[in-house]
Design a protein around this motif. Structure first.
Motif, PDB file in Angstrom:
ATOM      1  N   THR A  38       0.845  -1.200   0.000  1.00  0.00           N
ATOM      2  CA  THR A  38       0.000   0.000   0.000  1.00  0.00           C
ATOM      3  C   THR A  38       0.887   1.259   0.000  1.00  0.00           C
ATOM      4  OG1 THR A  38      -0.195  -0.329   2.386  1.00  0.00           O
ATOM      5  CG2 THR A  38      -2.076  -0.989   1.035  1.00  0.00           C
ATOM      6  N   ARG A  53      -1.988   9.920  -1.939  1.00  0.00           N
ATOM      7  CA  ARG A  53      -2.975   8.974  -1.431  1.00  0.00           C
ATOM      8  C   ARG A  53      -2.431   7.554  -1.514  1.00  0.00           C
ATOM      9  NH1 ARG A  53      -2.481  11.052  -6.211  1.00  0.00           N
ATOM     10  NH2 ARG A  53      -4.418  12.192  -6.374  1.00  0.00           N
ATOM     11  N   GLY A  75     -12.126   9.332 -10.507  1.00  0.00           N
ATOM     12  CA  GLY A  75     -11.406   9.927  -9.381  1.00  0.00           C
ATOM     13  C   GLY A  75     -10.496  11.065  -9.833  1.00  0.00           C
TER      14      GLY A  75
HETATM   15  C1  LIG Z   1      -5.262   0.894   2.438  1.00  0.00           C
HETATM   16  C2  LIG Z   1      -5.856   1.695   1.306  1.00  0.00           C
HETATM   17  C3  LIG Z   1      -5.828   1.176   0.033  1.00  0.00           C
HETATM   18  C4  LIG Z   1      -6.384   1.899  -1.026  1.00  0.00           C
HETATM   19  N1  LIG Z   1      -6.321   1.381  -2.290  1.00  0.00           N
HETATM   20  C5  LIG Z   1      -6.796   2.101  -3.325  1.00  0.00           C
HETATM   21  C6  LIG Z   1      -6.662   1.619  -4.659  1.00  0.00           C
HETATM   22  O1  LIG Z   1      -6.085   0.548  -4.923  1.00  0.00           O
HETATM   23  N2  LIG Z   1      -7.167   2.384  -5.670  1.00  0.00           N
HETATM   24  C7  LIG Z   1      -7.776   3.578  -5.423  1.00  0.00           C
HETATM   25  O2  LIG Z   1      -8.206   4.222  -6.380  1.00  0.00           O
HETATM   26  N3  LIG Z   1      -7.914   4.067  -4.185  1.00  0.00           N
HETATM   27  C8  LIG Z   1      -7.430   3.361  -3.123  1.00  0.00           C
HETATM   28  N4  LIG Z   1      -7.551   3.851  -1.848  1.00  0.00           N
HETATM   29  C9  LIG Z   1      -8.263   5.136  -1.655  1.00  0.00           C
HETATM   30  C10 LIG Z   1      -7.332   6.289  -2.034  1.00  0.00           C
HETATM   31  O3  LIG Z   1      -6.349   6.438  -1.020  1.00  0.00           O
HETATM   32  C11 LIG Z   1      -8.087   7.619  -2.224  1.00  0.00           C
HETATM   33  O4  LIG Z   1      -8.734   7.990  -1.030  1.00  0.00           O
HETATM   34  C12 LIG Z   1      -9.128   7.558  -3.333  1.00  0.00           C
HETATM   35  O5  LIG Z   1      -8.690   6.745  -4.420  1.00  0.00           O
HETATM   36  C13 LIG Z   1      -9.446   8.962  -3.881  1.00  0.00           C
HETATM   37  O6  LIG Z   1      -8.281   9.547  -4.400  1.00  0.00           O
HETATM   38  P1  LIG Z   1      -8.311  10.742  -5.482  1.00  0.00           P
HETATM   39  O7  LIG Z   1      -9.391  11.693  -5.023  1.00  0.00           O
HETATM   40  O8  LIG Z   1      -6.964  11.342  -5.440  1.00  0.00           O
HETATM   41  O9  LIG Z   1      -8.640  10.147  -6.823  1.00  0.00           O
HETATM   42  C14 LIG Z   1      -6.992   3.161  -0.780  1.00  0.00           C
HETATM   43  C15 LIG Z   1      -6.972   3.673   0.504  1.00  0.00           C
HETATM   44  C16 LIG Z   1      -6.423   2.955   1.534  1.00  0.00           C
HETATM   45  C17 LIG Z   1      -6.423   3.562   2.909  1.00  0.00           C
END
Ligand SMILES: Cc1cc2nc3c(=O)[nH]c(=O)nc-3n(C[C@H](O)[C@H](O)[C@H](O)COP(=O)(O)O)c2cc1C
Length: 196
Positions: A38, A53, A75
């Motif tokens: 991650t 993120r 996103g």
């Molecule tokens: C442990 C963890 C794993 C995550 N994995 C993903 C992922 O694989 N893909 C993704 O789009 N967001 C993932 N997220 C959420 C992103 O951190 C983020 O909040 C979300 O994608 C929105 O990001 P953006 O507004 O910059 O597009 C994850 C969050 C956490 C805490």
């Protein structure tokens, strides 16, 4: 009596260091408990400010120097990387005491073979996230129920493929920290130690 750990090859050898760095990335894909599973992805916001993120590391191709991430096309990161594909990726493995910092250029895949293969390999519980409405990041008055329908998610699913142009390694060690950079200008690999 405690025994000192054997001195790893990457303490003094840049090619061993390269192998160790690539091994951490490969383990980040295969081992869900690895902190490299991650990493933090940084991009340049639409307003020019930095954004970071967490994402799940889904694939690593050592020969191509690419890393694969999955995300919702709607996103912000997708729009950011479409406008400016430069990225930074960060991970710290406390057990290995190694920080990895990658930089490079991202490509976005929505309707091609890369996206289709990744979608086909995704688990149903992963696919369901992509059917959420309205788009991720939309303000809502109250928390909403989780989506149920995995089929309609495909139209929102996307792959972010990161091609690294440089990798910086920092190893924290009592005997003396080690910092190094690998980069690939014109396809040729360069490796150098850096002052930690
Ligand atoms: C442990 C963890 C794993 C995550 N994995 C993903 C992922 O694989 N893909 C993704 O789009 N967001 C993932 N997220 C959420 C992103 O951190 C983020 O909040 C979300 O994608 C929105 O990001 P953006 O507004 O910059 O597009 C994850 C969050 C956490 C805490």
């Amino acid at each position: 009596m405690s025994h000192p750990r054997p001195r790893p090859g990457h303490a003094d050898d840049l090619m061993e260091l390269r192998a160790a760095a690539f091994e951490l990335l490969a383990r980040g894909v295969a081992d869900r408990r690895s902190p490299v599973h991650t990493p933090t992805l940084a991009s340049i916001g639409l307003d020019g400010t930095p954004r970071a993120r967490t994402l799940v590391l889904r694939g690593f191709d050592a020969a191509a120097r690419t890393l694969r991430l999955h995300s919702d096309q709607r996103g912000e990161k997708f729009a950011e990387l479409a406008r400016d594909p430069r990225f930074a990726l960060h991970a710290y493995d406390p057990a290995a005491q190694v920080q990895l910092r990658l930089q490079g250029v991202a490509s976005l895949h929505t309707d091609d073979a890369v996206a289709e293969a990744a979608w086909q390999a995704s688990q149903p519980f992963s696919r369901i996230c992509y059917s959420i409405e309205p788009a991720p990041g939309t303000p809502i008055a109250a928390p909403m129920p989780a989506p149920q329908d995995e089929v309609v998610g495909r139209q929102h699913f996307g792959v972010i493929l990161l091609r690294m142009h440089s990798l910086e390694w920092l190893w924290l060690a009592a005997e003396g920290h080690r910092r190094a950079r690998l980069d690939w200008p014109d396809g040729e690999e360069r490796a150098t130690w850096l002052v930690p």
